[in-house]
Design a protein around this motif. Structure first.
Motif, PDB file in Angstrom:
ATOM      1  N   PHE A  72       0.832  -1.199   0.000  1.00 50.86           N
ATOM      2  CA  PHE A  72       0.000   0.000   0.000  1.00 50.86           C
ATOM      3  C   PHE A  72       0.868   1.251   0.000  1.00 50.86           C
ATOM      4  N   GLU A  73       0.587   2.172  -0.932  1.00 57.30           N
ATOM      5  CA  GLU A  73       1.337   3.421  -1.015  1.00 57.30           C
ATOM      6  C   GLU A  73       0.408   4.629  -0.989  1.00 57.30           C
ATOM      7  N   GLY A  74      -0.802   4.470  -0.504  1.00 59.71           N
ATOM      8  CA  GLY A  74      -1.753   5.571  -0.464  1.00 59.71           C
ATOM      9  C   GLY A  74      -1.473   6.544   0.663  1.00 59.71           C
ATOM     10  N   ARG A  75      -2.333   7.534   0.755  1.00 57.42           N
ATOM     11  CA  ARG A  75      -2.109   8.590   1.740  1.00 57.42           C
ATOM     12  C   ARG A  75      -3.245   8.760   2.724  1.00 57.42           C
ATOM     13  N   THR A  76      -4.345   8.082   2.520  1.00 54.31           N
ATOM     14  CA  THR A  76      -5.487   8.293   3.416  1.00 54.31           C
ATOM     15  C   THR A  76      -5.705   7.077   4.301  1.00 54.31           C
ATOM     16  N   TRP A  77      -6.287   7.329   5.448  1.00 53.35           N
ATOM     17  CA  TRP A  77      -6.616   6.240   6.364  1.00 53.35           C
ATOM     18  C   TRP A  77      -7.664   5.346   5.724  1.00 53.35           C
ATOM     19  N   GLY A  89      -8.183   4.665   2.544  1.00 48.88           N
ATOM     20  CA  GLY A  89      -7.556   3.796   1.548  1.00 48.88           C
ATOM     21  C   GLY A  89      -6.777   2.673   2.200  1.00 48.88           C
ATOM     22  N   TRP A  90      -6.029   2.993   3.258  1.00 49.04           N
ATOM     23  CA  TRP A  90      -5.274   1.966   3.979  1.00 49.04           C
ATOM     24  C   TRP A  90      -6.230   0.939   4.576  1.00 49.04           C
ATOM     25  N   HIS A  91      -7.328   1.418   5.142  1.00 52.63           N
ATOM     26  CA  HIS A  91      -8.304   0.524   5.756  1.00 52.63           C
ATOM     27  C   HIS A  91      -8.902  -0.420   4.717  1.00 52.63           C
ATOM     28  N   HIS A  92      -9.232   0.092   3.539  1.00 53.80           N
ATOM     29  CA  HIS A  92      -9.774  -0.762   2.475  1.00 53.80           C
ATOM     30  C   HIS A  92      -8.747  -1.805   2.041  1.00 53.80           C
ATOM     31  N   HIS A  93      -7.508  -1.386   1.897  1.00 53.83           N
ATOM     32  CA  HIS A  93      -6.450  -2.306   1.488  1.00 53.83           C
ATOM     33  C   HIS A  93      -6.274  -3.433   2.508  1.00 53.83           C
ATOM     34  N   VAL A  94      -6.179  -3.084   3.770  1.00 54.31           N
ATOM     35  CA  VAL A  94      -5.991  -4.088   4.823  1.00 54.31           C
ATOM     36  C   VAL A  94      -7.204  -5.013   4.902  1.00 54.31           C
ATOM     37  N   THR A  95      -8.398  -4.463   4.727  1.00 57.05           N
ATOM     38  CA  THR A  95      -9.609  -5.287   4.768  1.00 57.05           C
ATOM     39  C   THR A  95      -9.599  -6.320   3.640  1.00 57.05           C
ATOM     40  N   LEU A  96      -9.241  -5.908   2.433  1.00 52.73           N
ATOM     41  CA  LEU A  96      -9.216  -6.844   1.300  1.00 52.73           C
ATOM     42  C   LEU A  96      -8.119  -7.894   1.463  1.00 52.73           C
TER      43      LEU A  96
END
Length: 61
Positions: free
Chosen positions: A26-31, A33-40
């Protein structure tokens, strides 16, 4: 002995999440986006774990 096996399992799962499923990509900047990435990634890991534990699923030869 049970704790040692549990620690080994946790380390294996973390390695699988990080290297096999891309938890560290993950290289995003928002919480959000990070939350969606970790969830998937977590959902993918749960799916793979259920497939590994299902006796009806054939393993590739």
């Amino acid at each position: 002995m049970r704790w040692a096996k549990m620690c080994r399992r946790i380390e294996h799962d973390y390695r699988e999440l990080k290297h096999g499923l891309g938890l560290d990509h993950f290289e995003g900047r928002t919480w959000r986006g990070w939350h969606h990435h970790v969830t998937l990634v977590t959902a993918a890991q749960a799916f793979l774990t259920l497939r590994r534990l299902d006796p009806r699923v054939r393993t590739p030869a």
